[in-house]
Design an enzyme around this catalytic site. Structure first.
Site, PDB file in Angstrom:
ATOM      1  N   GLU A 102      34.879  46.470  49.410  1.00 10.19           N
ATOM      2  CA  GLU A 102      36.630  46.322  49.258  1.00 10.19           C
ATOM      3  C   GLU A 102      36.945  46.971  47.918  1.00 10.19           C
ATOM      4  OE1 GLU A 102      39.349  42.211  48.911  1.00 10.19           O
ATOM      5  OE2 GLU A 102      37.318  42.292  50.089  1.00 10.19           O
ATOM      6  N   ASP A 104      40.719  46.653  46.207  1.00 10.76           N
ATOM      7  CA  ASP A 104      41.826  45.706  46.177  1.00 10.76           C
ATOM      8  C   ASP A 104      43.230  46.139  45.225  1.00 10.76           C
ATOM      9  OD1 ASP A 104      40.623  44.032  47.867  1.00 10.76           O
ATOM     10  OD2 ASP A 104      40.203  42.650  45.948  1.00 10.76           O
ATOM     11  N   GLU A 106      46.406  43.614  44.583  1.00  7.34           N
ATOM     12  CA  GLU A 106      47.294  42.501  44.945  1.00  7.34           C
ATOM     13  C   GLU A 106      48.118  42.093  43.927  1.00  7.34           C
ATOM     14  OE1 GLU A 106      43.868  39.230  46.941  1.00  7.34           O
ATOM     15  OE2 GLU A 106      43.884  39.418  44.434  1.00  7.34           O
ATOM     16  N   ASN A 121      40.791  45.050  42.049  1.00  7.07           N
ATOM     17  CA  ASN A 121      39.239  44.766  42.054  1.00  7.07           C
ATOM     18  C   ASN A 121      38.649  45.669  43.022  1.00  7.07           C
ATOM     19  OD1 ASN A 121      37.032  43.093  41.459  1.00  7.07           O
ATOM     20  ND2 ASN A 121      37.862  41.252  42.363  1.00  7.07           N
ATOM     21  N   TRP A 196      46.707  29.255  42.247  1.00  4.97           N
ATOM     22  CA  TRP A 196      46.121  29.938  41.118  1.00  4.97           C
ATOM     23  C   TRP A 196      47.060  31.127  40.740  1.00  4.97           C
ATOM     24  CZ3 TRP A 196      45.088  35.050  42.170  1.00  4.97           C
ATOM     25  CH2 TRP A 196      45.077  35.553  43.574  1.00  4.97           C
TER      26      TRP A 196
END
Length: 289
Positions: A102, A104, A106, A121, A196
């Site tokens: 993956e 990422d 975000e 990430n 979070w």
């Protein structure tokens, strides 16, 4: 690794997967499926625009019809405006399964007037925990900006408006897994993560401001796919000096990378002593392209 060696790797991959050459870019109707969220995801303007929305009931998401293995992926996004605290807009490449790979982007929302956090990430063989986070040097809700992933056998480059913000090098020689054998689809979603996302969950989503909406346009893939082969633009990027800068960092690109990381990086796992008191992961020693 030299340019010829890199080309050899890609050619071998193409042959192994029995690919044929093709070019593809553009229309959301042709390239993506809305996968969840019912009416909250929309493709409009003749397939040139896409939007995702989030309300108290559900978020929404889409994925690419094709699977990619190496290349450059560009997408223009305009993020949720106003009070976006608690929301996350995710845009990433991913394979499937417990040992998935993956890559990422975000975007972690924030209260009105406070900056988004761009979270990046990389997962390889199911293991992530390689986070770097940034503030942006512009308001990503006012206009569209281009977020790009360059994925090659020797490195992954994250770019914002063609400005490199992060490089993750292949460190397999050090025993570090690298995403290079699992084709990945493009995914994006808009969802509630107020446990979070903003200040560690201290700021909750203000549902009175719903629906929250993010917009997409300008998709382009100069890449190899399992079904259709390698885009000619991707092939040329290995040998054309004018295009090479898009997939490699020249001296100017390295200076821009250092500028972003000096002034806008707010977290780097490779410098988190509390998290790694016994020493940083081995790939942290290879920080240069």
């Amino acid at each position: 690794m030299g340019r010829n060696s890199s080309l050899a790797i890609v050619v071998a991959t193409v042959l192994l997967m029995s690919m044929v050459g093709s070019a593809y870019s553009g229309n959301f109707f042709n390239e993506f499926d809305l996968t969840w969220g019912d009416h909250r995801g929309k493709i409009f303007n003749g397939g040139n625009m896409l939007s995702l929305s989030l309300d108290r009931v559900s978020g929404s998401g889409f994925k690419s019809k094709k699977e990619y293995l190496f290349g450059r992926i560009d997408m223009q996004l305009k993020l949720v405006a106003g009070n976006s605290a608690g929301t996350v807009t995710a845009y990433y490449l991913s394979s499937q399964g417990a040992t998935h790979d993956e890559i990422d982007f975000e975007f972690l929302g924030n209260e009105t007037g406070k900056p988004y956090v761009l979270h990046t990430n990389v997962f390889a063989q199911g293991k992530g925990n390689r986070e770097q986070q940034f503030y942006l040097w512009f308001d990503p809700t006012k206009n569209f900006h281009t977020y790009s992933i360059v994925w090659r056998p020797q490195h992954i480059i994250f770019l914002v408006d063609n400005l490199p913000i992060r490089v993750f090098n292949n460190a397999e020689k050090l025993g570090v897994p690298f995403p290079k054998s699992q084709p990945m689809r493009i995914y994006s979603s808009l969802w509630n993560a107020d446990d979070w996302a903003t200040r560690g969950g201290l700021v909750k989503t203000d549902w009175s401001k719903a629906p929250f909406t993010a917009y997409y346009r300008g998709f382009n893939a100069a890449a190899c796919t399992v079904s259709s082969g390698c885009d000619p633009k991707f092939k040329r990027s290995f040998g054309d000096g004018k295009l090479q800068v898009a997939n490699e960092l020249n001296a100017y690109g390295r200076r821009r990378l250092r500028w972003v990381q000096k002034y806008f990086m707010i977290y780097n796992y490779c410098s988190d002593l509390k998290r790694f008191p016994r020493g940083f992961p081995p790939e942290c020693k290879r920080s240069r392209v």
